[in-house]
Design a protein around this motif. Structure first.
Motif, PDB file in Angstrom:
ATOM      1  N   ASP A  70      45.353  80.132  81.172  1.00  0.00           N
ATOM      2  CA  ASP A  70      43.971  79.654  81.079  1.00  0.00           C
ATOM      3  C   ASP A  70      43.317  80.489  79.991  1.00  0.00           C
ATOM      4  N   TYR A  71      43.631  80.117  78.743  1.00  0.00           N
ATOM      5  CA  TYR A  71      43.332  80.993  77.604  1.00  0.00           C
ATOM      6  C   TYR A  71      41.829  81.076  77.334  1.00  0.00           C
ATOM      7  N   SER A  72      41.396  82.286  77.069  1.00  0.00           N
ATOM      8  CA  SER A  72      40.029  82.545  76.638  1.00  0.00           C
ATOM      9  C   SER A  72      40.082  83.394  75.375  1.00  0.00           C
ATOM     10  N   PRO A  73      39.408  82.979  74.301  1.00  0.00           N
ATOM     11  CA  PRO A  73      39.433  83.778  73.063  1.00  0.00           C
ATOM     12  C   PRO A  73      38.898  85.179  73.258  1.00  0.00           C
ATOM     13  N   PHE A  74      38.039  85.375  74.237  1.00  0.00           N
ATOM     14  CA  PHE A  74      37.458  86.697  74.459  1.00  0.00           C
ATOM     15  C   PHE A  74      38.424  87.631  75.178  1.00  0.00           C
ATOM     16  N   LEU A  75      39.347  87.049  75.965  1.00  0.00           N
ATOM     17  CA  LEU A  75      40.317  87.874  76.687  1.00  0.00           C
ATOM     18  C   LEU A  75      41.626  88.044  75.923  1.00  0.00           C
ATOM     19  N   GLY A  76      41.938  87.098  75.024  1.00  0.00           N
ATOM     20  CA  GLY A  76      43.148  87.198  74.223  1.00  0.00           C
ATOM     21  C   GLY A  76      44.397  86.772  74.985  1.00  0.00           C
ATOM     22  N   PHE A  77      45.550  86.956  74.344  1.00  0.00           N
ATOM     23  CA  PHE A  77      46.818  86.553  74.952  1.00  0.00           C
ATOM     24  C   PHE A  77      47.142  87.371  76.192  1.00  0.00           C
ATOM     25  N   THR A  78      46.884  88.651  76.121  1.00  0.00           N
ATOM     26  CA  THR A  78      47.296  89.535  77.219  1.00  0.00           C
ATOM     27  C   THR A  78      46.324  89.510  78.393  1.00  0.00           C
ATOM     28  N   GLY A  79      45.057  89.205  78.132  1.00  0.00           N
ATOM     29  CA  GLY A  79      44.058  89.236  79.200  1.00  0.00           C
ATOM     30  C   GLY A  79      43.834  87.915  79.896  1.00  0.00           C
ATOM     31  N   SER A  80      44.299  86.803  79.308  1.00  0.00           N
ATOM     32  CA  SER A  80      44.080  85.490  79.903  1.00  0.00           C
ATOM     33  C   SER A  80      44.961  85.292  81.133  1.00  0.00           C
ATOM     34  N   THR A  81      44.461  84.484  82.061  1.00  0.00           N
ATOM     35  CA  THR A  81      45.171  84.255  83.323  1.00  0.00           C
ATOM     36  C   THR A  81      46.365  83.330  83.119  1.00  0.00           C
ATOM     37  N   TRP A  82      47.468  83.688  83.731  1.00  0.00           N
ATOM     38  CA  TRP A  82      48.695  82.881  83.646  1.00  0.00           C
ATOM     39  C   TRP A  82      48.647  81.781  84.717  1.00  0.00           C
ATOM     40  N   VAL A  83      48.782  80.511  84.284  1.00  0.00           N
ATOM     41  CA  VAL A  83      48.683  79.388  85.227  1.00  0.00           C
ATOM     42  C   VAL A  83      49.967  78.560  85.275  1.00  0.00           C
ATOM     43  N   GLY A  84      50.997  78.924  84.542  1.00  0.00           N
ATOM     44  CA  GLY A  84      52.269  78.209  84.572  1.00  0.00           C
ATOM     45  C   GLY A  84      52.163  76.815  83.968  1.00  0.00           C
ATOM     46  N   PHE A  85      52.641  75.827  84.714  1.00  0.00           N
ATOM     47  CA  PHE A  85      52.689  74.445  84.214  1.00  0.00           C
ATOM     48  C   PHE A  85      51.467  73.623  84.636  1.00  0.00           C
ATOM     49  N   GLU A  86      50.385  74.273  84.965  1.00  0.00           N
ATOM     50  CA  GLU A  86      49.201  73.578  85.461  1.00  0.00           C
ATOM     51  C   GLU A  86      48.634  72.595  84.437  1.00  0.00           C
ATOM     52  N   HIS A  87      48.594  73.007  83.166  1.00  0.00           N
ATOM     53  CA  HIS A  87      48.045  72.133  82.126  1.00  0.00           C
ATOM     54  C   HIS A  87      48.946  70.914  81.884  1.00  0.00           C
ATOM     55  N   PHE A  88      50.237  71.102  82.011  1.00  0.00           N
ATOM     56  CA  PHE A  88      51.158  69.975  81.869  1.00  0.00           C
ATOM     57  C   PHE A  88      50.959  68.970  83.005  1.00  0.00           C
ATOM     58  N   LYS A  89      50.778  69.474  84.222  1.00  0.00           N
ATOM     59  CA  LYS A  89      50.531  68.585  85.355  1.00  0.00           C
ATOM     60  C   LYS A  89      49.243  67.801  85.149  1.00  0.00           C
ATOM     61  N   ASP A  90      48.193  68.500  84.692  1.00  0.00           N
ATOM     62  CA  ASP A  90      46.915  67.815  84.446  1.00  0.00           C
ATOM     63  C   ASP A  90      47.065  66.733  83.389  1.00  0.00           C
ATOM     64  N   PHE A  91      47.851  67.014  82.359  1.00  0.00           N
ATOM     65  CA  PHE A  91      48.036  66.043  81.282  1.00  0.00           C
ATOM     66  C   PHE A  91      48.799  64.812  81.765  1.00  0.00           C
ATOM     67  N   PHE A  92      49.879  65.037  82.530  1.00  0.00           N
ATOM     68  CA  PHE A  92      50.679  63.914  83.007  1.00  0.00           C
ATOM     69  C   PHE A  92      49.932  63.081  84.049  1.00  0.00           C
ATOM     70  N   MET A  93      49.016  63.689  84.784  1.00  0.00           N
ATOM     71  CA  MET A  93      48.229  62.975  85.784  1.00  0.00           C
ATOM     72  C   MET A  93      46.978  62.341  85.186  1.00  0.00           C
ATOM     73  N   ASN A  94      46.674  62.698  83.949  1.00  0.00           N
ATOM     74  CA  ASN A  94      45.478  62.168  83.294  1.00  0.00           C
ATOM     75  C   ASN A  94      45.669  60.685  82.974  1.00  0.00           C
ATOM     76  N   PRO A  95      44.671  59.841  83.247  1.00  0.00           N
ATOM     77  CA  PRO A  95      44.792  58.410  82.907  1.00  0.00           C
ATOM     78  C   PRO A  95      45.006  58.159  81.423  1.00  0.00           C
ATOM     79  N   ASP A  96      44.603  59.114  80.580  1.00  0.00           N
ATOM     80  CA  ASP A  96      44.784  58.941  79.139  1.00  0.00           C
ATOM     81  C   ASP A  96      46.245  59.061  78.724  1.00  0.00           C
ATOM     82  N   PHE A  97      47.082  59.683  79.558  1.00  0.00           N
ATOM     83  CA  PHE A  97      48.467  59.942  79.160  1.00  0.00           C
ATOM     84  C   PHE A  97      49.214  58.651  78.855  1.00  0.00           C
ATOM     85  N   THR A  98      49.094  57.664  79.737  1.00  0.00           N
ATOM     86  CA  THR A  98      49.804  56.398  79.537  1.00  0.00           C
ATOM     87  C   THR A  98      49.341  55.703  78.262  1.00  0.00           C
TER      88      THR A  98
END
Length: 309
Positions: free
Chosen positions: A50-78
């Motif tokens: 869950d990237y934030s420019p203020f926290l950077g690569f090391t400070g941002s929270t790790w969410v795994g494949f959450e964004h991929f799941k959101d994308f595949f479940m998004n109605p726009d994907f099809t």
């Protein structure tokens, strides 16, 4: 004790010293790929954060494949997958054979002056930017005084709104790509045709082969390996429909068929600031490209053709 420099290493060092100027010439290309291709790969990590420019690569929270799941479940994907796949399929069916056909036609021209003049004319559009291409398309196709619509109005009695009609968007994109890139695409094929042994043509003539027979049995087999390699590379960019052209030619009326992965990444990532989500979309497209290029390479080898790997 094993020597520090083995004979194999000595041979490599000797080869580098022998061809040092060739390796020096390679340096700009190597630096380009390292800086602009390999080093930015570090950025794909934010697709799993869950990237934030203020926290950077090391400070941002790790969410795994959450964004991929959101994308595949998004109605726009099809819708995005359908639009991107159709444009990519059109590109493969209509554009990919066009440079091959043009190369074969140019190869049949026997007057060198005329051949070079035609080559120059078909090369020129490649050096135009997509902004210029879009501007030319607008001048020709607009309903407000466009050249094409003026002719249609005189002949058919009505105009066609090419620029805003969803049904005309994909054909318009294909015509632009073919007009802009077909000439440049002939460079590799003409180089391959130049290496064909002329004795094969002479032998075919002696055997009574006409022009079409020589084309089918001599010219096309000479291009086979080149066509296979370029097709494999093309499949690697199968979902890469090009951002600039689509963005310039899309509008609120044809956006239903114009939205593709490239434009979606721009709108979501840049305008809305969803950096991690847009990176996940781009990474998905890249993974699909890798799968396609590896699969096409293996299929080509099974069919007896040369591959990339």
């Amino acid at each position: 004790m094993q020597p520090l420099i083995t004979p194999k290493k000595k041979n490599v060092i000797a080869q580098i010293k022998k061809f040092k100027w060739l390796y020096i010439m390679l340096l700009p290309g190597i630096v380009y790929f390292v800086v602009f291709k390999y080093f930015p790969m570090w950025g794909v990590l934010i697709a799993f954060q869950d990237y934030s420019p203020f926290l950077g690569f090391t400070g941002s929270t790790w969410v795994g494949f959450e964004h991929f799941k959101d994308f595949f479940m998004n109605p726009d994907f099809t819708r995005l997958l359908r639009n991107t796949f159709i444009l990519a399929l059109y590109d493969l069916v209509f554009y990919f054979p066009a440079p091959i056909i043009l190369s074969l036609l140019l190869n049949e021209i026997r007057i060198n002056l005329y051949k070079r003049a035609v080559q120059t004319l078909v090369y020129v559009p490649h050096f135009m930017s997509w902004v210029i291409i879009a501007s030319i398309s607008y001048v020709f196709l607009t309903t407000s005084g466009g050249v094409v619509n003026s002719i249609l109005e005189n002949v058919l009695g009505h105009k066609i709104d090419f620029l805003s009609s969803p049904s005309w968007f994909r054909p318009m994109i294909m015509v632009q790509i073919i007009w802009k890139e077909v000439g440049w695409g002939t460079v590799i094929f003409l180089a391959a045709l130049a290496s064909v042994d002329q004795e094969q043509y002479e032998a075919a003539i002696v055997d009574g082969a006409g022009r079409f027979r020589r084309l089918w049995h001599v010219t096309l087999p000479a291009l086979r390996s080149t066509i296979v390699i370029l097709l494999i590379l093309r499949l690697g960019n199968f979902l890469d429909t090009g951002f600039q052209q689509i963005y310039l030619m899309s509008n609120s009326l044809n956006r239903g068929v114009a939205d593709v992965f490239d434009t979606y990444v721009y709108f979501v990532g840049i305008t809305e600031g969803a950096f991690s989500y847009s990176t996940a979309v781009g990474l998905f497209k890249s993974v699909v490209g890798i799968v396609l290029i590896v699969g096409a390479d293996r299929l080509a080898k099974k069919l007896g053709q040369g591959g990339l790997f």
